[in-house]
Design an enzyme around this catalytic site. Structure first.
Site, short mmCIF file in Angstrom:
data_model
loop_
_atom_site.label_atom_id
_atom_site.label_comp_id
_atom_site.label_asym_id
_atom_site.label_seq_id
_atom_site.Cartn_x
_atom_site.Cartn_y
_atom_site.Cartn_z
N TYR A 104 0.83 -1.20 0.00
CA TYR A 104 0.00 0.00 0.00
C TYR A 104 0.87 1.25 0.00
O TYR A 104 2.05 1.22 0.37
CB TYR A 104 -0.94 0.02 1.21
CG TYR A 104 -0.24 0.18 2.54
CD1 TYR A 104 -0.03 1.45 3.09
CD2 TYR A 104 0.23 -0.92 3.26
CE1 TYR A 104 0.61 1.61 4.31
CE2 TYR A 104 0.86 -0.77 4.48
CZ TYR A 104 1.04 0.50 5.00
OH TYR A 104 1.69 0.65 6.21
N CYS A 105 0.28 2.36 -0.43
CA CYS A 105 0.94 3.66 -0.39
C CYS A 105 -0.13 4.72 -0.19
O CYS A 105 -1.26 4.40 0.19
CB CYS A 105 1.77 3.91 -1.65
SG CYS A 105 0.82 3.85 -3.18
N THR A 106 0.17 5.97 -0.43
CA THR A 106 -0.77 7.05 -0.13
C THR A 106 -1.99 7.03 -1.04
O THR A 106 -3.13 7.00 -0.58
CB THR A 106 -0.07 8.42 -0.23
OG1 THR A 106 1.08 8.42 0.59
CG2 THR A 106 -1.01 9.53 0.21
#
Length: 323
Positions: A104-106
């Site tokens: 996951y990331c922003t």
């Protein structure tokens, strides 16, 4: 096409068609993380010896982003910039083989590239099955928090790249997961984006009381240096010179960026001794390669400054004696 997230071209060979593979909706991602946490709890409750997990949850963001908020059970690659992520993958690839990988990331942009990169690396070492088991959160933390306004399994704040700095879940009180780099109390407010480690330039978290203490120290240093050095730094510069991240806190007494303002030969000799001690004792082995390189560079600069001061002193003595 200009990259939305700078990578130095490291992901430029990955076609767009491969970046949409392995997408998970916020709900699907939530269930996968729940299963991971349930498995971890089962092992803890049974007092079982912790084995290598079948699932790896990777935070693709940078270290400061992880520090103020992350999913339960996530691994922090401890990168300062996204372009360092491929090196992390190559280093940890043996531990990623045969695992289900959740990422996951922003907002999902970095994950698209990162997941495609990991798949290629796994395929290159013959782990075709593992390459098909790499997944990432569609829309990133942003979309997840829209689906789970109370934060769900995400703890802390979501770092954002605008003047807001970080966002809390819409509902309820967010859990503080960050810590002040000085006193280690729970703290997650990015008060000033100029607060960066003087060594690596990574953002650091400093609580209000420690900020007051450091500014008072900077004020005293500024006053003392006014009478000792022709190259006086401002109080603000003195304050910024006092900021160190956790990785470089061991250099607090022997790392100064602007050595030209140091005219005390004994001070420089003390710094030289301490830096040499770090190299010969605590920074031995491949694991400390980067830190060792940093200390070696600082030691060379300290010695160069020492030579300059000693040569100037010798020249002044010769001139005074009429030679």
């Amino acid at each position: 096409v200009k990259e939305l997230v700078g990578t130095g071209g490291l992901f430029s060979e990955i076609p767009v068609s491969e970046t949409g593979v392995g997408l998970l909706t916020p709900q699907q991602f939530h269930r996968e993380v729940e299963k991971l946490l349930e498995k971890q709890k089962e092992q803890e409750d049974a007092s079982m010896e912790t084995s290598e997990p079948a699932t790896v949850l990777l935070d693709v963001r940078n270290h400061i982003e992880y520090n103020i908020g992350h999913f339960d059970g996530a691994t922090d690659p401890e990168t300062r910039v996204f372009s360092q992520f491929p090196a992390y993958v190559r280093k940890t690839l043996p531990k990623l083989k045969g695992k289900k990988i959740l990422m996951y990331c922003t907002g999902g942009i970095r994950c698209e590239k990162a997941s495609a990169y990991i798949r290629k690396q796994l395929e290159a070492v013959g782990d075709v099955e593992g390459a098909q088991n790499v997944h990432h959160l569609h829309g990133g933390i942003h979309k997840y928090l829209q689906a789970y306004p109370d934060g769900g399994l995400f703890k802390g704040l979501n770092y954002v790249f605008d003047s807001r700095n970080a966002l809390a879940p819409e509902v309820g009180q967010s859990e503080v997961v960050g810590k002040c780099v000085e006193c280690q109390t729970d703290y997650d407010q990015l008060q000033n984006m100029k607060d960066k480690c003087i060594v690596c330039r990574d953002n650091v978290l400093i609580c209000s009381q420690c900020r007051i203490n450091l500014r008072e120290k900077a004020k005293k240093l500024h006053a003392a240096n006014q009478s000792n050095s022709p190259n006086v730094a401002t109080e603000e510069d003195e304050f910024l010179q006092l900021l160190f991240c956790e990785d470089h806190a061991f250099l607090k007494t022997c790392f100064i960026k602007d050595l030209d303002r140091i005219c005390d030969v004994n001070h420089l000799k003390d710094m030289e001794t301490e830096l040499h001690s770090h190299l010969s004792t605590s920074l031995v082995g491949r694991h400390h390669k980067k830190r060792r390189r940093t200390v070696e560079g600082q030691l060379a600069r300290v010695r160069a400054r020492l030579c300059t001061l000693l040569n100037n002193s010798t020249a002044e003595e010769m001139e005074a004696s009429g030679r």
